[in-house]
Write a protein that holds these residues in place. Sequence first.
Motif, PDB file in Angstrom:
ATOM      1  N   GLY A  87       0.803  -1.207   0.000  1.00 59.15           N
ATOM      2  CA  GLY A  87       0.000   0.000   0.000  1.00 59.15           C
ATOM      3  C   GLY A  87       0.839   1.262   0.000  1.00 59.15           C
ATOM      4  O   GLY A  87       0.488   2.269  -0.636  1.00 59.15           O
ATOM      5  N   SER A  88       1.962   1.223   0.705  1.00 62.97           N
ATOM      6  CA  SER A  88       2.866   2.369   0.722  1.00 62.97           C
ATOM      7  C   SER A  88       3.470   2.604  -0.657  1.00 62.97           C
ATOM      8  O   SER A  88       3.454   3.743  -1.169  1.00 62.97           O
ATOM      9  CB  SER A  88       3.978   2.150   1.765  1.00 62.97           C
ATOM     10  N   LYS A  89       3.981   1.559  -1.270  1.00 60.53           N
ATOM     11  CA  LYS A  89       4.620   1.698  -2.591  1.00 60.53           C
ATOM     12  C   LYS A  89       3.621   2.132  -3.656  1.00 60.53           C
ATOM     13  O   LYS A  89       3.943   2.941  -4.540  1.00 60.53           O
ATOM     14  CB  LYS A  89       5.284   0.380  -2.990  1.00 60.53           C
ATOM     15  N   GLU A  90       2.411   1.626  -3.588  1.00 55.75           N
ATOM     16  CA  GLU A  90       1.388   2.012  -4.556  1.00 55.75           C
ATOM     17  C   GLU A  90       1.167   3.520  -4.562  1.00 55.75           C
ATOM     18  O   GLU A  90       0.895   4.121  -5.603  1.00 55.75           O
ATOM     19  CB  GLU A  90       0.073   1.298  -4.222  1.00 55.75           C
ATOM     20  N   GLN A  91       1.320   4.128  -3.381  1.00 53.94           N
ATOM     21  CA  GLN A  91       1.073   5.559  -3.251  1.00 53.94           C
ATOM     22  C   GLN A  91       2.363   6.392  -3.308  1.00 53.94           C
ATOM     23  O   GLN A  91       2.325   7.593  -3.044  1.00 53.94           O
ATOM     24  CB  GLN A  91       0.325   5.827  -1.946  1.00 53.94           C
ATOM     25  N   GLY A  92       3.478   5.743  -3.655  1.00 54.11           N
ATOM     26  CA  GLY A  92       4.733   6.475  -3.832  1.00 54.11           C
ATOM     27  C   GLY A  92       5.697   6.419  -2.679  1.00 54.11           C
ATOM     28  O   GLY A  92       6.700   7.145  -2.662  1.00 54.11           O
ATOM     29  N   GLY A  93       5.458   5.555  -1.696  1.00 55.49           N
ATOM     30  CA  GLY A  93       6.331   5.453  -0.531  1.00 55.49           C
ATOM     31  C   GLY A  93       7.589   4.643  -0.784  1.00 55.49           C
ATOM     32  O   GLY A  93       7.708   3.940  -1.797  1.00 55.49           O
ATOM     33  N   LEU A  94       8.539   4.693   0.159  1.00 56.98           N
ATOM     34  CA  LEU A  94       9.843   4.050   0.002  1.00 56.98           C
ATOM     35  C   LEU A  94      10.029   2.817   0.883  1.00 56.98           C
ATOM     36  O   LEU A  94      10.979   2.060   0.680  1.00 56.98           O
ATOM     37  CB  LEU A  94      10.957   5.059   0.349  1.00 56.98           C
ATOM     38  N   ILE A  95       9.174   2.609   1.864  1.00 56.42           N
ATOM     39  CA  ILE A  95       9.390   1.553   2.861  1.00 56.42           C
ATOM     40  C   ILE A  95       9.338   0.175   2.210  1.00 56.42           C
ATOM     41  O   ILE A  95       8.420  -0.141   1.445  1.00 56.42           O
ATOM     42  CB  ILE A  95       8.355   1.658   3.993  1.00 56.42           C
ATOM     43  N   THR A  96      10.345  -0.663   2.547  1.00 52.49           N
ATOM     44  CA  THR A  96      10.451  -2.018   1.997  1.00 52.49           C
ATOM     45  C   THR A  96      10.208  -3.058   3.093  1.00 52.49           C
ATOM     46  O   THR A  96      10.240  -2.744   4.288  1.00 52.49           O
ATOM     47  CB  THR A  96      11.850  -2.251   1.402  1.00 52.49           C
ATOM     48  N   MET A  97      10.032  -4.304   2.688  1.00 52.76           N
ATOM     49  CA  MET A  97       9.906  -5.397   3.645  1.00 52.76           C
ATOM     50  C   MET A  97      11.173  -5.507   4.495  1.00 52.76           C
ATOM     51  O   MET A  97      11.105  -5.778   5.694  1.00 52.76           O
ATOM     52  CB  MET A  97       9.646  -6.711   2.915  1.00 52.76           C
ATOM     53  N   GLN A  98      12.312  -5.299   3.879  1.00 53.40           N
ATOM     54  CA  GLN A  98      13.572  -5.362   4.616  1.00 53.40           C
ATOM     55  C   GLN A  98      13.655  -4.262   5.667  1.00 53.40           C
ATOM     56  O   GLN A  98      14.148  -4.487   6.781  1.00 53.40           O
ATOM     57  CB  GLN A  98      14.758  -5.253   3.653  1.00 53.40           C
ATOM     58  N   ASP A  99      13.152  -3.075   5.327  1.00 51.77           N
ATOM     59  CA  ASP A  99      13.141  -1.978   6.302  1.00 51.77           C
ATOM     60  C   ASP A  99      12.345  -2.366   7.548  1.00 51.77           C
ATOM     61  O   ASP A  99      12.772  -2.109   8.681  1.00 51.77           O
ATOM     62  CB  ASP A  99      12.521  -0.717   5.686  1.00 51.77           C
ATOM     63  N   LEU A 100      11.183  -2.991   7.340  1.00 53.52           N
ATOM     64  CA  LEU A 100      10.341  -3.379   8.470  1.00 53.52           C
ATOM     65  C   LEU A 100      10.985  -4.509   9.266  1.00 53.52           C
ATOM     66  O   LEU A 100      10.973  -4.496  10.507  1.00 53.52           O
ATOM     67  CB  LEU A 100       8.957  -3.810   7.990  1.00 53.52           C
ATOM     68  N   ALA A 101      11.541  -5.479   8.572  1.00 51.57           N
ATOM     69  CA  ALA A 101      12.113  -6.645   9.247  1.00 51.57           C
ATOM     70  C   ALA A 101      13.358  -6.280  10.056  1.00 51.57           C
ATOM     71  O   ALA A 101      13.613  -6.866  11.116  1.00 51.57           O
ATOM     72  CB  ALA A 101      12.444  -7.727   8.225  1.00 51.57           C
ATOM     73  N   GLN A 102      14.141  -5.327   9.560  1.00 54.58           N
ATOM     74  CA  GLN A 102      15.394  -4.979  10.226  1.00 54.58           C
ATOM     75  C   GLN A 102      15.186  -4.008  11.390  1.00 54.58           C
ATOM     76  O   GLN A 102      16.016  -3.943  12.304  1.00 54.58           O
ATOM     77  CB  GLN A 102      16.373  -4.364   9.224  1.00 54.58           C
TER      78      GLN A 102
END
Length: 661
Positions: free
Chosen positions: A270-285
């Motif tokens: 949902g973040s990427k669809e709207q132009g965001g930068l957050i990745t799965m790796q960002d959340l996991a780390q």
Amino acid sequence: MSKSLCKKYTVQQVSRLFLLIALAWCSRFFVMPAMAQATQKPPLHGKHWMAITGKPLAATAGAIVFQKGGNAVDAACAMLAATCTMWDVLSWGGETQALIYNPKTKKVIAINALGVAPTGATAGFFKKQGYNFPPEYGPLAAVTPGTPGGLCLMLANYGKLSLKEVLEPAMQMAAGYPIDAQTANSIERGKERIKQWPYSKKVFLTHEGEKREAPEAGELFVQKDLLATLTKMVEAEQEALRKKKSRKEAIMAAYDRFYKGDIAQEFVRGSKEQGGLITMQDLAQWKPVEEEPLSVNYKGIDVYKLQSWTQGPALLQSLNILENFDLKKMGYNSAEYINTVYQTMSLAFADRDFYYGDPAFVQTPIQGLLSKTYGKQRAALINANHNVANVLPGDPYPYENKTNPYKNLLEQRALLTDTTKGKTPADFVPKHDAVPGLGFLPGFSDMAMNAAQEDSLYQDRLWRGTTSVEAADEEGWVVSITPSGGWLPACIAGNTGIGMSQRMQSFVLDSILSPFNVVEPGKRPRVTLTPSMALKDGKPFLSFAVQGGDTQDQNLLQFFLNMVEFDMTVQQASEAANINSNQLWLSLGGTKLDDRKPKPGSILIGRTTSETVQAALKKMGYIIALGNRTSGPINAIYFDQKHKTLWGGSSNNGEDYGIGW
């Protein structure tokens, strides 16, 4: 006395009249003690527990969890969850900062649950898009969500109940709660921005296409996607318990589902669809961190704050400066006192603006900044007769036996400081004095309202909000939280119901502003969020916090002095008029340097301040603005060690509310 007067009044009435005259005469010569000061809200009293936060329903959530047998950590987590669900100037995708007193170890613990800049969030990235600071709103304003992780960490390590029990009030609210006017009207005011984001529009604009598209006050506000997200977290916990995992392991299973499982996947999508930068790796780390707090001793009281990734140490620096003055002799809110406190804050905030940042990336000179000797040196710079407009960061490095590696930047930075007198409305109203959708509180003139509207953008940046959570129990657990992020109008990440943080805007893009706070992937921004705690003789003395952006440590400093120097009760200190300074770089909002530059001498004082004090301040070079309520809103708990009871204070400046038992 004349016969006619005797006929008109009874003996008792005449006696009462003479008594009132005598008291009025005496009051000319004697200052009434603080205990005699009336308050608009009564103090809270409790023997077993205390729960205070920014919304009445959220305080009730804390009370419910206490009644279930939870401790102060459980109750604080329940209030945190409820305030996020109610969008009390924050949401689930924001950040959480906390101090916890552990009665078993007799130590204060610091919780750092602030998100970090995502992959690709560099100064060059934002500059290429024409920004002077990262944006205020939308997906690019978001750091990784911290509140779910912080809640799970606190609950797992220091609570007693399950995540299911603690989240139950918030889940009931997500299923539908009667929305308050403040939140409903905030949605309506921000609806044009909300329409830019499809998932936000789906949640917030429940009457799309009608004249009023936001919910009405009292309407049941349903958040199906958020309820589904919280349900998934509870399901993960309960499944782990069925597999014979420990309570702590089960709570962290819910954590993993949020940051590594299907919740994370939908959030990132949902973040990427709207132009965001957050990745799965960002959340996991990303992980919440348990830290050692910082502290200084002020007249026998140990005051605790979070580290220099917050503005909290500015209060500690201020106390080190102020202990060189006889504040009690000056008198509460005298011109001399206001001038001393104002300049003290200017000195502390000048250091904050340059030297504070994420110590995990660049080691800040915090030892030097909190040195008593450095505080004394800074105190010597205060002018007793006139405000010093050109306040610059000091040099704390010699107090660590080091050489300042940023002297060249300090020289360049001095050229940025605007020492001209900026325009400040003569009668502006702080954000928390406004009644959303209804104009301003009774008693404000048209001039005051017009002035407030003219300066509303600046004041919004100065006061940009959060909430606060205070909890304590008879076992001795104490919790102070200042959570924030994801405030309205918020961009919701996909079908999670989670509003994304806007904390990226607290970074800078140039070292000349602060070499410690330049945006980098994985780095935490320096935030205004700043819970507080104080111990006396090794025992809890005060737990206190406030909302309000750059004004937070200004109000908390004066609240603390109100109690320690002027013998106010916790409720009196919560309501007492404070001053607010604009002589600092704003931490939030604005797209240009000029939007955030200091306004030297600009000061907010209470409307009831005497004309004599106002005249003295003007002579000292201050540009005065008046506010009806300038107290916070502060929430606090005082620990009455003599009677072994709890006193709760909650400012009359907002919707904050407490319950004690």
